[in-house]
Design a protein around this motif. Structure first.
Motif, PDB file in Angstrom:
ATOM      1  N   ARG A  81     -45.407   4.109 -42.661  1.00  0.00           N
ATOM      2  CA  ARG A  81     -46.705   4.699 -42.382  1.00  0.00           C
ATOM      3  C   ARG A  81     -46.493   6.150 -41.956  1.00  0.00           C
TER       4      ARG A  81
ATOM      5  N   ASP B 260     -54.605  -4.882 -38.990  1.00  0.00           N
ATOM      6  CA  ASP B 260     -53.926  -5.454 -37.828  1.00  0.00           C
ATOM      7  C   ASP B 260     -54.063  -4.500 -36.639  1.00  0.00           C
ATOM      8  N   ARG B 261     -54.799  -4.903 -35.614  1.00  0.00           N
ATOM      9  CA  ARG B 261     -55.043  -4.027 -34.472  1.00  0.00           C
ATOM     10  C   ARG B 261     -53.857  -3.961 -33.518  1.00  0.00           C
ATOM     11  N   THR B 262     -52.818  -4.753 -33.760  1.00  0.00           N
ATOM     12  CA  THR B 262     -51.628  -4.657 -32.911  1.00  0.00           C
ATOM     13  C   THR B 262     -50.741  -3.499 -33.332  1.00  0.00           C
ATOM     14  N   LEU B 263     -50.965  -2.934 -34.503  1.00  0.00           N
ATOM     15  CA  LEU B 263     -50.180  -1.792 -34.967  1.00  0.00           C
ATOM     16  C   LEU B 263     -50.667  -0.515 -34.290  1.00  0.00           C
TER      17      LEU B 263
ATOM     18  N   GLY C 121     -44.037  -0.839 -45.859  1.00  0.00           N
ATOM     19  CA  GLY C 121     -43.779  -0.853 -44.436  1.00  0.00           C
ATOM     20  C   GLY C 121     -43.784   0.507 -43.765  1.00  0.00           C
TER      21      GLY C 121
ATOM     22  N   ASP D 104     -52.701  -0.092 -43.689  1.00  0.00           N
ATOM     23  CA  ASP D 104     -52.004  -1.255 -44.232  1.00  0.00           C
ATOM     24  C   ASP D 104     -50.529  -0.927 -44.445  1.00  0.00           C
ATOM     25  N   PRO D 105     -49.624  -1.448 -43.610  1.00  0.00           N
ATOM     26  CA  PRO D 105     -48.201  -1.129 -43.773  1.00  0.00           C
ATOM     27  C   PRO D 105     -47.608  -1.626 -45.075  1.00  0.00           C
TER      28      PRO D 105
ATOM     29  N   ASP E 244     -52.243   2.988 -33.782  1.00  0.00           N
ATOM     30  CA  ASP E 244     -53.246   3.704 -34.566  1.00  0.00           C
ATOM     31  C   ASP E 244     -52.670   4.997 -35.119  1.00  0.00           C
TER      32      ASP E 244
END
Length: 236
Positions: free
Chosen positions: A109, A139-142, A107, A101-102, A144
């Motif tokens: 990570r 969010d799977r667009t971030l 924001g 979770d960013p 991994d």
């Protein structure tokens, strides 16, 4: 905050580990053996106090420690671009949530996380949500972030199934994850033993506990990205 640095001088900036303790308030000393051993293997290790009993559950303390390390890592020979976030017990819950979770750390990570003996079905202090719930809605667009989990099979405080279930959930989503199990208990996995008289963990010299702790240390150090060449440091 205590800072543990490698004794050998290097031509490269060292990887950085930010290591969070568990539920006991202001217990950075509990992680001293782990941090000292990690530094001996070449990382700069920051270990802050934080207070889970604070009004916000310790969230501000954790966020401030992350911001401090990002801003000041180079002053201690560390690379702020290569930070591994590691935590034990309640601290493990927080670091795994930060990977997913960013918003947990404004924001930012880390490059990788290491969760040690965490209870991932229980709420964590950064957002108040359980890591397994955060994972389900992540969010799977971030990109991994690698997640390494460590747990002792003799842990009677937080059952090893917590890490097994979280690891399985990560794998189902195809995320980079690993789980290392040893025969340690909740304290042994960090090279410590619980002292009932002081109601705190203290360093252990038991060979089995030391070996279990060193397995944890190796997982932390292995999570660190490869070194970069040290550039000139302005103003020093």
């Amino acid at each position: 905050m205590d800072v543990y640095r490698p004794t050998a001088v290097s031509e490269t900036l060292s990887p950085v580990v930010l290591l969070w303790h568990g539920r006991g308030p202001d217990e950075r000393d509990v992680l001293a053996p782990l941090a000292r051993a990690a530094a001996s293997l070449g990382v700069v290790c920051f270990v802050p106090d934080w207070r889970p009993d604070a009004d916000d559950g310790g969230r501000s303390h954790l966020r401030e420690s992350a911001l401090f390390v990002r801003r000041n890592a180079a002053e201690f020979g560390g690379d702020a671009g290569r930070i591994v976030l590691a935590g034990w017990s309640l601290g493990a819950n927080a670091v795994t949530a930060a990977a997913l979770d960013p918003d947990a750390l404004d924001g930012w990570r880390p490059q990788a996380v290491v969760g040690i003996a965490g209870a991932y079905t229980r709420p964590q202090p950064l957002t108040g949500r359980a890591p397994l719930d955060v994972l389900a809605e992540a969010d799977r667009t971030l990109p991994d972030i690698p997640v390494r989990l460590v747990h002792g099979t003799a842990d009677t405080l937080v059952a090893v199934r917590q890490s097994r279930e979280f690891h399985a959930a990560l794998q189902r989503q195809g995320r980079p994850a690993s789980l290392d199990e040893s025969d340690a208990d909740h304290a042994g996995v960090i090279m410590a033993e619980y002292d009932p008289e002081s109601q705190r963990c203290r360093p252990s010299r038991s060979p089995g506990v030391v070996e279990a702790g060193m397995r944890t240390v190796r997982r932390i150090v292995e999570a660190a990205p490869h070194p970069r060449t040290r550039g000139p440091r302005s103003g020093h």
